[in-house]
Design a protein around this motif. Structure first.
Motif, short mmCIF file in Angstrom:
data_model
loop_
_atom_site.label_atom_id
_atom_site.label_comp_id
_atom_site.label_asym_id
_atom_site.label_seq_id
_atom_site.Cartn_x
_atom_site.Cartn_y
_atom_site.Cartn_z
N PRO A 251 -3.73 6.98 -2.40
CA PRO A 251 -3.21 5.65 -2.03
C PRO A 251 -3.54 4.60 -3.08
CG PRO A 251 -4.27 6.69 -0.15
CD PRO A 251 -4.59 7.54 -1.34
N ILE A 252 -2.63 3.65 -3.24
CA ILE A 252 -2.85 2.53 -4.14
C ILE A 252 -2.43 1.25 -3.42
CG2 ILE A 252 -0.58 2.76 -5.24
CD1 ILE A 252 -1.87 1.76 -7.85
N ALA A 253 -3.22 0.20 -3.59
CA ALA A 253 -2.91 -1.11 -3.02
C ALA A 253 -2.64 -2.09 -4.15
CB ALA A 253 -4.06 -1.61 -2.15
N VAL B 133 0.87 -1.18 0.00
CA VAL B 133 0.00 0.00 0.00
C VAL B 133 0.90 1.23 0.00
CG1 VAL B 133 -1.76 1.32 1.21
CG2 VAL B 133 -1.85 -1.19 1.24
N ASP B 134 0.80 2.02 -1.06
CA ASP B 134 1.59 3.25 -1.19
C ASP B 134 0.65 4.43 -0.96
OD1 ASP B 134 3.26 5.32 -1.81
OD2 ASP B 134 3.73 4.65 -3.84
N SER B 135 0.95 5.22 0.05
CA SER B 135 0.09 6.37 0.36
C SER B 135 0.15 7.45 -0.70
CB SER B 135 0.46 6.97 1.72
OG SER B 135 1.81 7.43 1.71
N GLN B 136 1.22 7.41 -1.52
CA GLN B 136 1.38 8.36 -2.62
C GLN B 136 1.39 7.61 -3.94
OE1 GLN B 136 1.51 11.80 -2.41
NE2 GLN B 136 0.94 11.48 -0.27
N GLY B 137 0.21 7.23 -4.39
CA GLY B 137 0.09 6.49 -5.64
C GLY B 137 0.30 7.39 -6.85
N PRO B 138 0.09 6.84 -8.06
CA PRO B 138 0.37 7.59 -9.28
C PRO B 138 -0.38 8.92 -9.39
CG PRO B 138 0.02 5.27 -9.76
CD PRO B 138 -0.34 5.46 -8.32
#
Length: 234
Positions: free
Chosen positions: A69-71, A60-65
């Motif tokens: 957030p992106i999981a 899980v990136d809190s800074q997605g593209p």
């Protein structure tokens, strides 16, 4: 902050290594959350929300593209995501990129599943089935031979630059003894393996959660990993 849900398996270590190789540092840029697959943590509802296939690792990136957030689940997809996010270990030109991607797919479709089966039937199966042991040991040797031949022509698995293909394959070869492999039969691959093992980020990556992994000896863990628990509806 990147949150990784993982366990010290080859697929987990692939992402541990990638994060460290990309310049992220554990505790500063990313956090790891143990998912004890022998205890059944992979079936908890909160984990299934980000990894519906109940497999580690999941990220899980809190800074997605798009800044949100992106999981992500599936280790190969996570490697590609991190390569795109950082601009590292995946070439920009189409020709070189697809050369790397074919070896990443080679790991995902061949090295991982086949070496995993060799490991299972040689070490973990409750009964030694000669056909299965021979089948997967021979396939392991074939795959090692393919990689050894590739490395007679190139410094790294997908050419002359270190890439996500190397990062994906390396952790799977760390259990070479359990796969029935004799390194003397694959000298070029052994040179590559030793070279990758000495990279500082690789050393840091394979150390992540390593002290938590214990041999699978009890029936409950075997059932969770290989038995009916694995196939229950969620």
């Amino acid at each position: 902050m990147i949150n990784l849900y993982s366990w010290p398996t080859p697929n987990g270590h692939k992402v541990h290594i990638m994060l460290e190789e990309c310049g992220y540092r554990l505790g500063r840029d990313w956090q790891v959350h143990p998912v004890n697959i022998g205890a059944g943590d992979q079936f908890k509802p909160e984990f299934l929300k980000i990894s519906p296939n109940n497999k580690i690792p999941a990220l899980v990136d809190s800074q997605g593209p798009d800044g949100k957030p992106i999981a992500l689940f599936e280790s190969g997809a996570i490697l590609l995501y991190l390569a795109a996010k950082t601009g590292k270990f995946l070439p920009k030109s189409d020709r070189q990129k697809f050369e790397v991607l074919q070896w990443l797919m080679f790991q995902m479709g061949g090295v991982g599943p086949m070496l995993g089966q060799a490991h299972h039937f040689r070490i973990y199966a409750p009964e030694k089935i000669e056909y299965a042991v021979n089948r997967y040991t021979n396939e392991a040797k074939r795959l090692y031979g393919v990689m050894n031949q590739q490395l007679t022509r190139h410094r790294y698995m997908a050419g002359n630059s270190y890439s996500i293909a190397d990062i994906a394959i390396f952790p799977w070869l760390r259990s070479w003894q359990n796969q029935g492999i004799d390194w003397a039969d694959y000298p070029q691959l052994k040179v590559w393996f030793d070279k990758i093992a000495q990279r500082p980020a690789v050393k840091r990556g394979v150390a992540v959660l390593a002290d938590l992994r214990k041999p699978i000896t009890d029936d409950k863990a075997r059932d969770i990993l290989f038995g009916k628990t694995q196939y229950q509806a969620r």
